[in-house]
Design a protein around this motif. Sequence first.
Motif, PDB file in Angstrom:
ATOM      1  N   VAL A   1       0.862  -1.179   0.000  1.00  0.00           N
ATOM      2  CA  VAL A   1       0.000   0.000   0.000  1.00  0.00           C
ATOM      3  C   VAL A   1       0.897   1.227   0.000  1.00  0.00           C
ATOM      4  CG1 VAL A   1      -1.802   1.278   1.197  1.00  0.00           C
ATOM      5  CG2 VAL A   1      -1.773  -1.208   1.311  1.00  0.00           C
ATOM      6  N   ALA A   2       0.775   2.038  -1.018  1.00  0.00           N
ATOM      7  CA  ALA A   2       1.558   3.265  -1.124  1.00  0.00           C
ATOM      8  C   ALA A   2       0.639   4.444  -0.842  1.00  0.00           C
ATOM      9  CB  ALA A   2       2.178   3.390  -2.506  1.00  0.00           C
ATOM     10  N   ALA A   3       0.910   5.129   0.254  1.00  0.00           N
ATOM     11  CA  ALA A   3       0.041   6.229   0.666  1.00  0.00           C
ATOM     12  C   ALA A   3       0.852   7.502   0.841  1.00  0.00           C
ATOM     13  CB  ALA A   3      -0.677   5.882   1.973  1.00  0.00           C
ATOM     14  N   GLY A   4       0.560   8.457   0.024  1.00  0.00           N
ATOM     15  CA  GLY A   4       1.125   9.787   0.157  1.00  0.00           C
ATOM     16  C   GLY A   4      -0.026  10.744  -0.024  1.00  0.00           C
TER      17      GLY A   4
ATOM     18  N   ASP B   1      -8.697   6.874  -3.503  1.00  0.00           N
ATOM     19  CA  ASP B   1      -7.596   7.272  -2.618  1.00  0.00           C
ATOM     20  C   ASP B   1      -8.052   7.315  -1.160  1.00  0.00           C
ATOM     21  OD1 ASP B   1      -6.149   7.442  -4.905  1.00  0.00           O
ATOM     22  OD2 ASP B   1      -5.870   9.610  -4.880  1.00  0.00           O
ATOM     23  N   ALA B   2      -8.865   6.321  -0.779  1.00  0.00           N
ATOM     24  CA  ALA B   2      -9.407   6.269   0.580  1.00  0.00           C
ATOM     25  C   ALA B   2      -8.288   6.082   1.594  1.00  0.00           C
ATOM     26  CB  ALA B   2     -10.416   5.124   0.696  1.00  0.00           C
ATOM     27  N   GLY B   3      -8.249   6.936   2.598  1.00  0.00           N
ATOM     28  CA  GLY B   3      -7.236   6.854   3.636  1.00  0.00           C
ATOM     29  C   GLY B   3      -5.970   7.618   3.330  1.00  0.00           C
ATOM     30  N   SER B   4      -5.923   8.271   2.187  1.00  0.00           N
ATOM     31  CA  SER B   4      -4.726   9.007   1.762  1.00  0.00           C
ATOM     32  C   SER B   4      -4.563  10.312   2.544  1.00  0.00           C
ATOM     33  CB  SER B   4      -4.822   9.343   0.279  1.00  0.00           C
ATOM     34  OG  SER B   4      -5.899  10.260   0.060  1.00  0.00           O
ATOM     35  N   ALA B   5      -3.406  10.964   2.340  1.00  0.00           N
ATOM     36  CA  ALA B   5      -3.195  12.267   2.960  1.00  0.00           C
ATOM     37  C   ALA B   5      -4.223  13.274   2.449  1.00  0.00           C
ATOM     38  CB  ALA B   5      -1.775  12.763   2.692  1.00  0.00           C
ATOM     39  N   PHE B   6      -4.580  13.174   1.154  1.00  0.00           N
ATOM     40  CA  PHE B   6      -5.624  14.059   0.648  1.00  0.00           C
ATOM     41  C   PHE B   6      -6.941  13.818   1.372  1.00  0.00           C
ATOM     42  CE2 PHE B   6      -9.347  14.804  -1.965  1.00  0.00           C
ATOM     43  CZ  PHE B   6      -9.187  16.141  -2.321  1.00  0.00           C
ATOM     44  N   ALA B   7      -7.309  12.540   1.531  1.00  0.00           N
ATOM     45  CA  ALA B   7      -8.574  12.215   2.195  1.00  0.00           C
ATOM     46  C   ALA B   7      -8.580  12.722   3.633  1.00  0.00           C
ATOM     47  CB  ALA B   7      -8.812  10.708   2.158  1.00  0.00           C
ATOM     48  N   ILE B   8      -7.460  12.551   4.328  1.00  0.00           N
ATOM     49  CA  ILE B   8      -7.362  13.023   5.714  1.00  0.00           C
ATOM     50  C   ILE B   8      -7.396  14.549   5.750  1.00  0.00           C
ATOM     51  CG2 ILE B   8      -5.831  13.157   7.723  1.00  0.00           C
ATOM     52  CD1 ILE B   8      -4.833  10.343   6.974  1.00  0.00           C
TER      53      ILE B   8
ATOM     54  N   ALA C   1      -3.758  17.937   0.801  1.00  0.00           N
ATOM     55  CA  ALA C   1      -3.029  16.849   1.473  1.00  0.00           C
ATOM     56  C   ALA C   1      -2.087  17.382   2.542  1.00  0.00           C
ATOM     57  CB  ALA C   1      -2.255  16.032   0.445  1.00  0.00           C
ATOM     58  N   ARG C   2      -1.575  18.577   2.340  1.00  0.00           N
ATOM     59  CA  ARG C   2      -0.623  19.146   3.299  1.00  0.00           C
ATOM     60  C   ARG C   2      -1.275  19.519   4.632  1.00  0.00           C
ATOM     61  NH1 ARG C   2       4.402  20.228   1.230  1.00  0.00           N
ATOM     62  NH2 ARG C   2       4.598  19.966  -1.029  1.00  0.00           N
TER      63      ARG C   2
ATOM     64  N   GLY D   1       5.349   5.095   1.683  1.00  0.00           N
ATOM     65  CA  GLY D   1       4.925   6.417   1.238  1.00  0.00           C
ATOM     66  C   GLY D   1       5.007   7.447   2.342  1.00  0.00           C
ATOM     67  N   GLY D   2       4.889   8.701   1.938  1.00  0.00           N
ATOM     68  CA  GLY D   2       5.064   9.804   2.863  1.00  0.00           C
ATOM     69  C   GLY D   2       4.084   9.830   4.019  1.00  0.00           C
ATOM     70  N   LEU D   3       2.856   9.378   3.797  1.00  0.00           N
ATOM     71  CA  LEU D   3       1.869   9.399   4.875  1.00  0.00           C
ATOM     72  C   LEU D   3       2.284   8.464   5.999  1.00  0.00           C
ATOM     73  CD1 LEU D   3      -0.818  10.280   6.071  1.00  0.00           C
ATOM     74  CD2 LEU D   3      -1.940   8.471   4.739  1.00  0.00           C
ATOM     75  N   PHE D   4       2.658   7.232   5.660  1.00  0.00           N
ATOM     76  CA  PHE D   4       3.077   6.280   6.692  1.00  0.00           C
ATOM     77  C   PHE D   4       4.392   6.708   7.328  1.00  0.00           C
ATOM     78  CE2 PHE D   4       0.438   3.381   3.993  1.00  0.00           C
ATOM     79  CZ  PHE D   4      -0.530   3.106   4.940  1.00  0.00           C
ATOM     80  N   ALA D   5       5.286   7.273   6.524  1.00  0.00           N
ATOM     81  CA  ALA D   5       6.574   7.722   7.063  1.00  0.00           C
ATOM     82  C   ALA D   5       6.369   8.822   8.103  1.00  0.00           C
ATOM     83  CB  ALA D   5       7.472   8.219   5.939  1.00  0.00           C
ATOM     84  N   GLY D   6       5.418   9.709   7.840  1.00  0.00           N
ATOM     85  CA  GLY D   6       5.171  10.804   8.764  1.00  0.00           C
ATOM     86  C   GLY D   6       4.350  10.414   9.979  1.00  0.00           C
ATOM     87  N   ALA D   7       3.403   9.507   9.788  1.00  0.00           N
ATOM     88  CA  ALA D   7       2.487   9.149  10.879  1.00  0.00           C
ATOM     89  C   ALA D   7       3.015   8.007  11.738  1.00  0.00           C
ATOM     90  CB  ALA D   7       1.131   8.779  10.298  1.00  0.00           C
ATOM     91  N   GLY D   8       3.735   7.067  11.139  1.00  0.00           N
ATOM     92  CA  GLY D   8       4.258   5.932  11.890  1.00  0.00           C
ATOM     93  C   GLY D   8       3.164   5.140  12.582  1.00  0.00           C
TER      94      GLY D   8
END
Length: 295
Positions: free
Chosen positions: A110-113, A139-146, A188-189, A239-246
């Motif tokens: 799963v690649a999520a950014g 893009d459910a659950g993505s940084a954009f969605a959040i 997304a930001r 992806g960046g979302l998982f890297a940032g959220a952990g």
Amino acid sequence: MKVNVAIDGGQSALRLRVLPTGATGTGPGYTHGPHASDYMLEAIRTAAVAAELAGPVGVVALGLTGYPADTATEFAARVVQLLEADEVRLTQDMVTAHAGALPDGYGVVVAAGTGLVCLAVDRDGTWHKLDGHGYLFGDAGSAFAIGRAGLVAVQRARDGRGPVTKLAETTLDPIAYYRSPTLVDDVARFAPDVLRCAAEGDVVALDILAGAAADIAETIDAAVNKLAGTEPVPVACVGGLFAGAGEQLLGPVRAVLSTRAHLVPAAGNALDGAERLATAEPGPYTALTVIQRKL
């Protein structure tokens, strides 16, 4: 001596790596619109200059968000010309993400950014793509969605139509984003603000995070169910979302996953996957890769 080139083109930025030196350069991320391919080529040019790419080029492997499905062969030919390469291997960013995270080829990534896409590859090379349907329809659950859910909560709180939330303390005016050519990335930001407020115990932000985790777990379970057998399936989240959220995001995802989905650390990132495609045969990703050679 000819060098190879690996490229990871996302919505937030495009990254280029020269092999074997490891020199890197970046360019702008994917821009939506009728001239998206032109902008992408210019981003590649910018990144190549930043990496001081010089000399003859052998193979270029690209994994791109906004993959130009209808004109992939034409786009690959333009990259051949731009970088004066002997061969271009063009594919979707989900393929390079999978190749980087699970180098053995089997399992789910799963690649999520800014967006979110999932690729399941079976032992026989059969593959299944899930989501990656873009910010309007997926893009459910993505940084954009959040980020979007957070900005909706901001507007509801300001109107008095929704609960009070720390999210509304932002000075951002979400309505101003309508005029932005990078609206998807802008929205997304705001995801990190949602994560921060959730960590501080804000109920609205926590609900948004829980919803995103449930969406991601649903996608993972659907992907796992497409693979043959009943044994546990390795699942890497990149992806960046998982890297940032952990663990703030991975913990809730893990809590609602089916028992067959087994979360594992990713061996590498999408740029590493592009490097593998540039230095070896596409292997299980052959059917997903357009190969264009210099005429």
